[in-house]
Design an enzyme around this catalytic site. Structure first.
Site, short mmCIF file in Angstrom:
data_model
loop_
_atom_site.label_atom_id
_atom_site.label_comp_id
_atom_site.label_asym_id
_atom_site.label_seq_id
_atom_site.Cartn_x
_atom_site.Cartn_y
_atom_site.Cartn_z
N THR A 146 10.55 -67.58 -4.74
CA THR A 146 10.19 -66.31 -4.29
C THR A 146 9.82 -66.47 -3.00
O THR A 146 9.46 -67.74 -2.41
CB THR A 146 9.07 -65.49 -4.85
OG1 THR A 146 7.88 -66.35 -5.12
CG2 THR A 146 9.58 -65.07 -6.29
N LEU B 142 4.29 -68.34 -9.51
CA LEU B 142 2.85 -68.12 -8.82
C LEU B 142 2.86 -68.17 -7.63
O LEU B 142 3.76 -68.72 -6.82
CB LEU B 142 2.24 -69.54 -9.46
CG LEU B 142 2.19 -69.67 -10.84
CD1 LEU B 142 1.67 -71.02 -11.65
CD2 LEU B 142 1.49 -68.77 -11.73
N ASN C 298 8.55 -74.06 -5.02
CA ASN C 298 7.29 -73.40 -4.60
C ASN C 298 6.47 -74.37 -3.59
O ASN C 298 6.62 -75.34 -3.42
CB ASN C 298 6.29 -73.18 -5.78
CG ASN C 298 5.23 -71.71 -5.32
OD1 ASN C 298 5.15 -71.39 -4.46
ND2 ASN C 298 4.73 -71.34 -6.57
N PHE C 299 5.40 -73.60 -3.00
CA PHE C 299 4.37 -74.33 -2.11
C PHE C 299 5.14 -75.05 -1.04
O PHE C 299 4.61 -76.08 -0.36
CB PHE C 299 3.66 -75.42 -2.96
CG PHE C 299 2.81 -74.80 -4.06
CD1 PHE C 299 1.96 -73.65 -3.80
CD2 PHE C 299 3.07 -74.96 -5.39
CE1 PHE C 299 0.98 -73.29 -4.73
CE2 PHE C 299 2.53 -74.25 -6.32
CZ PHE C 299 1.46 -73.44 -6.35
N LEU C 300 6.17 -74.23 -0.29
CA LEU C 300 6.87 -74.82 0.68
C LEU C 300 5.90 -74.75 2.07
O LEU C 300 5.38 -73.49 2.22
CB LEU C 300 8.32 -74.35 1.10
CG LEU C 300 8.72 -74.60 2.21
CD1 LEU C 300 9.13 -75.88 2.58
CD2 LEU C 300 10.19 -73.71 2.69
S1 MYA Z 1 7.76 -69.41 -0.09
C1 MYA Z 1 6.27 -69.83 0.75
C2 MYA Z 1 6.69 -70.28 2.13
N1 MYA Z 1 5.53 -70.78 2.83
C3 MYA Z 1 5.05 -70.24 3.74
O1 MYA Z 1 5.10 -68.98 4.15
C4 MYA Z 1 3.70 -70.89 4.58
C5 MYA Z 1 3.59 -70.68 5.74
N2 MYA Z 1 4.78 -70.97 6.55
C6 MYA Z 1 5.24 -72.36 6.66
O2 MYA Z 1 4.73 -73.27 6.27
C7 MYA Z 1 6.76 -72.64 7.61
O3 MYA Z 1 6.80 -71.35 8.38
C8 MYA Z 1 7.73 -72.54 6.29
C9 MYA Z 1 9.00 -72.62 7.25
C10 MYA Z 1 7.73 -74.17 5.68
C11 MYA Z 1 7.94 -71.52 5.31
N3 MYA Z 1 11.86 -70.29 2.13
O4 MYA Z 1 11.19 -75.78 9.73
P1 MYA Z 1 11.88 -74.44 10.23
C12 MYA Z 1 14.21 -71.08 6.63
C13 MYA Z 1 13.40 -70.62 2.25
O5 MYA Z 1 12.17 -74.38 11.56
P2 MYA Z 1 9.24 -73.14 10.09
C14 MYA Z 1 8.01 -70.90 -1.02
O6 MYA Z 1 7.36 -71.77 -1.14
C15 MYA Z 1 14.53 -70.08 7.80
O7 MYA Z 1 15.08 -69.07 7.17
N4 MYA Z 1 13.72 -70.88 3.50
O8 MYA Z 1 10.86 -73.17 9.94
C16 MYA Z 1 9.43 -70.94 -1.90
C17 MYA Z 1 15.25 -70.87 8.54
O9 MYA Z 1 16.65 -71.24 8.01
P3 MYA Z 1 17.77 -70.26 8.73
C18 MYA Z 1 12.76 -70.44 4.64
O10 MYA Z 1 8.61 -71.99 9.86
C19 MYA Z 1 10.27 -71.88 -0.93
C20 MYA Z 1 14.73 -72.47 8.48
O11 MYA Z 1 13.62 -72.23 7.14
C21 MYA Z 1 11.50 -69.89 4.54
O12 MYA Z 1 8.88 -74.27 10.67
C22 MYA Z 1 11.54 -71.89 -1.50
C23 MYA Z 1 13.63 -72.60 9.71
O13 MYA Z 1 13.20 -73.83 9.66
C24 MYA Z 1 11.08 -69.81 3.06
N5 MYA Z 1 9.85 -69.30 2.70
O14 MYA Z 1 9.06 -73.80 8.28
C25 MYA Z 1 12.80 -72.74 -0.60
N6 MYA Z 1 10.86 -69.68 5.55
O15 MYA Z 1 18.10 -70.78 9.97
C26 MYA Z 1 14.17 -72.74 -1.13
C27 MYA Z 1 11.87 -70.05 6.58
O16 MYA Z 1 19.06 -70.54 7.64
C28 MYA Z 1 14.32 -73.38 -2.28
N7 MYA Z 1 12.88 -70.78 5.96
O17 MYA Z 1 17.41 -68.84 8.55
C29 MYA Z 1 15.91 -73.41 -2.58
C30 MYA Z 1 16.19 -74.01 -3.90
C31 MYA Z 1 15.92 -75.71 -4.03
C32 MYA Z 1 16.30 -76.46 -5.18
C33 MYA Z 1 17.52 -76.24 -5.45
C34 MYA Z 1 17.82 -77.27 -6.86
C35 MYA Z 1 19.06 -77.10 -7.32
#
Ligand code: MYA
Length: 432
Positions: free
Chosen positions: A216, A432, A180-182
Site C-alpha cells: 500500500t 500495517l 512495507n517500510f520503504l
Molecule cells: S509505502 C511507504 C513509503 N515510505 C514513505 O513514504 C516514507 C517517506 N518517504 C521516503 O522515504 C521516500 O520518499 C521513498 C521514495 C523511499 C518513499 N512506493 O528514490 P526516488 C517511486 C513505491 O528518487 P525518494 C511502502 O513502504 C516513484 O514513483 N514506489 O524517490 C510500500 C519513482 O518512480 P517512478 C514509490 O522520494 C512500498 C521513484 O520511486 C513510492 O527518494 C512498496 C523515485 O525514487 C512508494 N511509496 O524515495 C514498494 N514512493 O519514476 C513497492 C516513490 O516510476 C513494492 N516511489 O514514478 C513492489 C513489490 C516488490 C516485490 C515484488 C516481489 C515479486
C-alpha cells in the site's frame, strides 16, 4: 504502509469573489490546460514503474486482458544471484531485527524519516516491539529485511522489507510478499534509490520462488487495485484539537465537543472479552469463514492468527464475544497500536492511535461490536481510533462519529492483474 491522514474539514473559502467573468474564464482555461498537460505526461511520469509487471494506466478498462499473473516465473537459476549495484558510498545489509542494536537503528531511521502527513505535523512512530511483530510472522525470511548503510560510517540510511503471506484473490490463493517500510533518509531523497531497493527486494523474493507482492502507499502509482479512505474517531478530542490533528467544528465549544465524543465506561456486549491463546482455533474458523466474502483477503491459518491476532501489549489488541450458554465464539474485533510523533508541539510529543484491524460480526451487530472496541481503546488511553472503509466498515463509521480523513490509501498488487478496480468494501486485507 502507508498513507497519512487527518480529519478532513470542509474549508469555507474566503477571499475575493468579485473577479470579472473574463478573469474567471482565464483561470479556468489555465486550469484546463494544466490538466491536459498533466494527463499527457501521465504516461511518462513513472520511469521506473513503467518497466515493472504491474497494471499500467493505459490498460485501465481493457477487460480483454486476462486476470492473474502478468509475467510467468523464471527458473530460479536465472534469477540474478548477486545484489543490484548501489551508488558506491553505500552497501546492502540484511537486518537482524532480533538484535536489539539493529532494531534500534531501524526504529531510529523510521522515527525520523518515515511517512508524514501532507503538512508535516505528524510522523508514524512504529515501536520496536511493533516492528519485530510486523517483520517476523510465520515463515518469514531474514533476507527480506533489507537495509542500506553508508560504507564509511556504517550509518543506516535506507530500509525496505518483505514478509511472506498467502493472499486469496477471488478463488486463487497466491503466495505473495507483503512489502512495507520503504524508507530513504531525508537527505538522500530523489536520487532514485527507491527503485534499486524495490528491485533488490524483488530479487530476494524471487530467490524464494515467490513472484507476486501486495503493498500500500499514500501515493498514486501504476495502478491501484483499490483506493481506500481513512476515517478517524476522536477519543481524546481536547488533545487532538490542541495538537492540530482536528479542529473545533463550527458553532462548537470545547466542552460540547468533549461531550459529543464521550463514551460509556463499560462495554455493552455480554460475553465481550479479550482473546486468549486457547481461542486461536475458534477465531481462525470465524475469520476464515468471514473473509471468504471479499475479493482479496489473507488466507489465515491457526499459526497466522496466533501471530497476527493474539493480543500483544502495546502492539495488537483483540476482543471477542463468547456466548455464556454455548461458549461459542460469535464475534471478534481487533486493532493495532501505531503512534505518531507530533512534530513541533510544546505540550505533546506523541499521538496514540489505534487502527482497526480485522473485525467479524455474526451475532452482535457490527455497530455495537465496534462501539465496544472504541470503549476499550479509550480505556487504553488511545487519542484516536482510525479505520479504513474496507470490508463492512462503512456500516458503522458515520454512526459511531468517525469523520473522513484527507489521506487516501492505495492498494497495489505486483505481477498480478485484476480485470476491474475493486470497491474498497470488496477488500478484506489490512496491511500495517
Ligand atoms: S509505502 C511507504 C513509503 N515510505 C514513505 O513514504 C516514507 C517517506 N518517504 C521516503 O522515504 C521516500 O520518499 C521513498 C521514495 C523511499 C518513499 N512506493 O528514490 P526516488 C517511486 C513505491 O528518487 P525518494 C511502502 O513502504 C516513484 O514513483 N514506489 O524517490 C510500500 C519513482 O518512480 P517512478 C514509490 O522520494 C512500498 C521513484 O520511486 C513510492 O527518494 C512498496 C523515485 O525514487 C512508494 N511509496 O524515495 C514498494 N514512493 O519514476 C513497492 C516513490 O516510476 C513494492 N516511489 O514514478 C513492489 C513489490 C516488490 C516485490 C515484488 C516481489 C515479486
Amino acid at each position: 504502509m502507508a498513507g497519512y491522514s487527518e480529519p478532513n474539514e470542509n474549508h469555507v473559502t474566503s477571499g475575493d469573489n468579485s473577479e470579472s467573468p473574463e478573469n474567471e474564464s482565464e483561470v479556468s482555461i489555465d486550469a484546463l490546460a494544466r490538466k491536459v498537460q498533466e494527463s499527457l505526461s501521465l504516461a511518462k511520469r513513472h520511469k521506473f514503474w513503467e518497466t515493472q509487471p504491474v497494471g499500467q494506466f493505459n490498460e485501465l478498462g481493457d477487460t480483454s486482458l486476462p486476470e492473474g499473473p502478468i509475467e510467468q516465473p523464471t527458473p530460479l537459476s536465472e534469477v540474478k544471484q548477486e545484489p543490484y549495484n548501489l551508488p558506491s558510498p553505500y552497501e546492502w545489509i540484511t537486518c537482524d531485527i532480533d538484535s536489539e542494536e539493529v532494531c534500534a537503528e531501524v526504529y531510529n531511521l523510521l522515527t525520523n524519516n518515515y511517512v508524514e502527513d501532507d503538512e508535516n505535523m505528524f510522523r508514524f512512530n512504529y515501536s520496536k516491539e511493533f516492528l519485530r511483530w510486523a517483520l517476523r510472522p510465520p515463515g518469514y525470511f531474514r533476507s527480506w529485511h533489507i537495509g542500506v548503510r553508508v560504507k564509511s560510517s556504517k550509518k543506516l540510511v535506507a530500509f525496505i522489507t518483505g514478509i511472506p503471506a498467502r493472499i486469496r484473490v477471488r478463488n486463487t490463493v497466491v503466495l505473495m510478499a507483503e512489502v512495507n517500510f520503504l524508507c530513504v533518509h531525508k537527505k538522500l531523497r530523489s536520487k532514485r534509490l527507491a527503485p534499486v531497493m524495490i528491485k533488490e527486494v524483488t530479487r530476494r523474493v524471487h530467490l524464494e520462488n515467490i513472484w507476486q507482492a501486495a503493498y500500500t502507499a499514500g501515493v498514486v502509482l501504476p495502478t491501484p487495485v483499490t483506493t481506500c479512505q481513512y476515517w478517524h474517531r476522536s477519543l481524546n478530542p481536547k488533545k487532538l484539537i490542541e495538537v492540530g490533528f482536528s479542529r473545533l467544528g463550527a458553532r462548537m465549544t470545547m466542552s460540547r465537543t468533549i461531550k459529543l465524543y464521550k463514551l460509556s465506561d463499560q462495554t455493552a456486549t455480554p460475553g465481550f472479552r479479550k482473546m486468549e491463546p486457547h481461542d486461536v482455533p475458534a477465531v481462525t474458523r470465524l475469520l476464515r469463514n468471514y473473509l471468504q466474502q471479499f475479493a482479496v483477503a489473507p488466507d489465515f491459518d491457526v499459526d497466522d492468527v496466533e501471530h497476527w491476532l493474539l493480543p500483544k501489549e502495546d502492539v495488537v489488541e483483540s476482543y471477542m464475544v463468547e456466548s455464556s450458554e454455548t461458549h461459542e465464539i460469535t464475534d471478534f474485533c481487533s486493532f493495532y497500536s501505531l503512534p505518531s510523533s507530533i512534530l513541533g508541539n510544546q505540550n505533546h510529543s506523541v499521538l496514540k492511535a489505534a487502527y482497526s484491524y480485522y473485525n467479524v460480526s455474526t451475532k452482535t451487530p457490527l455497530l455495537q461490536l465496534m462501539s465496544d472496541a472504541l470503549i476499550v481503546a479509550k480505556k487504553k488511553d488511545f487519542d484516536v481510533f482510525n479505520a479504513l472503509d474496507v470490508m463492512h466498515n462503512e456500516t458503522f463509521l458515520k454512526e459511531l462519529k468517525f469523520g473522513p480523513g484527507d489521506g487516501k490509501l492505495h492498494y497495489y498488487l505486483y505481477n498480478y492483474r485484476l480485470k476491474h478496480v475493486l470497491r474498497s468494501s470488496e477488500l478484506g486485507l489490512v496491511l500495517l
